[in-house]
Design a protein around this motif. Structure first.
Motif, PDB file in Angstrom:
ATOM      1  N   ILE A   8       0.828  -1.194  -0.077  1.00 57.87           N
ATOM      2  CA  ILE A   8      -0.196  -0.166   0.066  1.00 57.87           C
ATOM      3  C   ILE A   8       0.937   1.016  -0.150  1.00 57.87           C
ATOM      4  CG2 ILE A   8      -1.722   1.554   1.228  1.00 57.87           C
ATOM      5  CD1 ILE A   8      -2.589  -1.440   2.485  1.00 57.87           C
ATOM      6  N   ASN A  10       0.781   5.420  -0.511  1.00 56.55           N
ATOM      7  CA  ASN A  10      -0.235   6.634  -0.759  1.00 56.55           C
ATOM      8  C   ASN A  10      -1.587   6.328  -0.802  1.00 56.55           C
ATOM      9  OD1 ASN A  10       2.009   8.340  -0.679  1.00 56.55           O
ATOM     10  ND2 ASN A  10       2.510   7.979  -2.851  1.00 56.55           N
ATOM     11  N   GLY A  11      -2.268   5.323   0.100  1.00 57.45           N
ATOM     12  CA  GLY A  11      -3.504   4.735   0.197  1.00 57.45           C
ATOM     13  C   GLY A  11      -3.816   3.835  -0.970  1.00 57.45           C
ATOM     14  N   VAL A  12      -3.061   3.550  -1.961  1.00 58.93           N
ATOM     15  CA  VAL A  12      -3.243   2.834  -2.996  1.00 58.93           C
ATOM     16  C   VAL A  12      -2.749   1.309  -2.777  1.00 58.93           C
ATOM     17  CG1 VAL A  12      -3.263   2.598  -5.573  1.00 58.93           C
ATOM     18  CG2 VAL A  12      -3.335   4.789  -4.421  1.00 58.93           C
ATOM     19  N   GLU A  23      -1.703  -1.880 -10.150  1.00 62.40           N
ATOM     20  CA  GLU A  23      -2.538  -0.839  -9.304  1.00 62.40           C
ATOM     21  C   GLU A  23      -3.794  -1.600  -8.975  1.00 62.40           C
ATOM     22  OE1 GLU A  23      -4.865   3.176  -9.109  1.00 62.40           O
ATOM     23  OE2 GLU A  23      -2.882   3.276 -10.183  1.00 62.40           O
ATOM     24  N   GLY A  25      -6.584  -0.703  -6.676  1.00 65.92           N
ATOM     25  CA  GLY A  25      -7.214   0.576  -6.402  1.00 65.92           C
ATOM     26  C   GLY A  25      -7.026   0.934  -4.999  1.00 65.92           C
ATOM     27  N   THR A  26      -7.698   2.168  -4.658  1.00 67.37           N
ATOM     28  CA  THR A  26      -7.291   2.868  -3.415  1.00 67.37           C
ATOM     29  C   THR A  26      -7.775   2.139  -2.371  1.00 67.37           C
ATOM     30  OG1 THR A  26      -9.655   4.054  -3.149  1.00 67.37           O
ATOM     31  CG2 THR A  26      -7.501   5.229  -4.444  1.00 67.37           C
ATOM     32  N   GLU A  28      -9.414   3.001   0.173  1.00 62.99           N
ATOM     33  CA  GLU A  28     -10.638   3.760   0.520  1.00 62.99           C
ATOM     34  C   GLU A  28     -12.039   3.095  -0.163  1.00 62.99           C
ATOM     35  OE1 GLU A  28     -12.575   7.782  -0.276  1.00 62.99           O
ATOM     36  OE2 GLU A  28     -10.574   8.171   0.922  1.00 62.99           O
ATOM     37  N   ASP A  29     -11.673   2.802  -1.672  1.00 64.26           N
ATOM     38  CA  ASP A  29     -12.699   2.455  -2.538  1.00 64.26           C
ATOM     39  C   ASP A  29     -12.664   0.714  -2.375  1.00 64.26           C
ATOM     40  OD1 ASP A  29     -13.108   4.498  -3.830  1.00 64.26           O
ATOM     41  OD2 ASP A  29     -11.896   4.015  -5.466  1.00 64.26           O
ATOM     42  N   ARG A  65      -8.001  -4.320   5.689  1.00 61.75           N
ATOM     43  CA  ARG A  65      -6.588  -3.368   5.218  1.00 61.75           C
ATOM     44  C   ARG A  65      -5.560  -4.483   5.813  1.00 61.75           C
ATOM     45  NH1 ARG A  65      -7.714   2.308   4.267  1.00 61.75           N
ATOM     46  NH2 ARG A  65      -9.634   2.644   4.722  1.00 61.75           N
ATOM     47  N   THR A  98     -10.818  -2.623  -9.386  1.00 59.21           N
ATOM     48  CA  THR A  98     -11.073  -2.595  -7.924  1.00 59.21           C
ATOM     49  C   THR A  98     -12.317  -3.367  -7.448  1.00 59.21           C
ATOM     50  OG1 THR A  98     -10.264  -0.387  -7.834  1.00 59.21           O
ATOM     51  CG2 THR A  98     -11.340  -1.213  -5.911  1.00 59.21           C
TER      52      THR A  98
END
Length: 118
Positions: A8, A10-12, A23, A25-26, A28-29, A65, A98
């Motif tokens: 992970i 920068n939040g990705v 990648e 996805g974030t 958050e998503d 997470r 994602t």
């Protein structure tokens, strides 16, 4: 069989590949789609496994997470994601890759880890 680690930044959320990080996805998503925590329910027979630490109702809840950061994935799993766009979104605004990842992970978790469930 080669396994690919996760990171992970920068939040990705990324899964490693032979060509560099993919990648997904974030976080958050991903957590919006899956939840910050996820609960798996086990039946009476499954609860008898010594390694399984469920609550009195047979539920095992984990932090999404933390779990994703500690996972690794097969080349086959990664290959399934590579061809799905991370820049194209669905009608809710989530990247298609994602969404595909979140759906695959919940299917795996609901199958209690059986990677061949679809």
């Amino acid at each position: 069989m080669k396994r690919y680690d996760t990171t992970i930044r920068n939040g990705v959320f990324y899964i490693g590949t032979d060509d560099g990080p993919l990648e997904v996805g974030t976080m958050e998503d991903i957590c919006a789609l899956v939840g910050e925590t996820y609960t798996i329910e086990y039946d009476e027979r499954q609860r008898t496994q010594d390694w399984l630490d469920t609550d009195s109702g047979g539920r095992f809840t984990f932090d999404v997470r933390e779990t994703l950061l500690n996972m690794d994935f097969s080349g086959e799993f990664v290959t399934e994601l590579v061809d799905i766009s991370v820049s194209t979104t669905n009608k809710e605004g989530y990247p298609l890759r994602t969404v595909a990842f979140a759906n695959r992970m919940t299917a795996i978790w609901d199958a209690k880890g059986a990677l061949d469930s679809r």
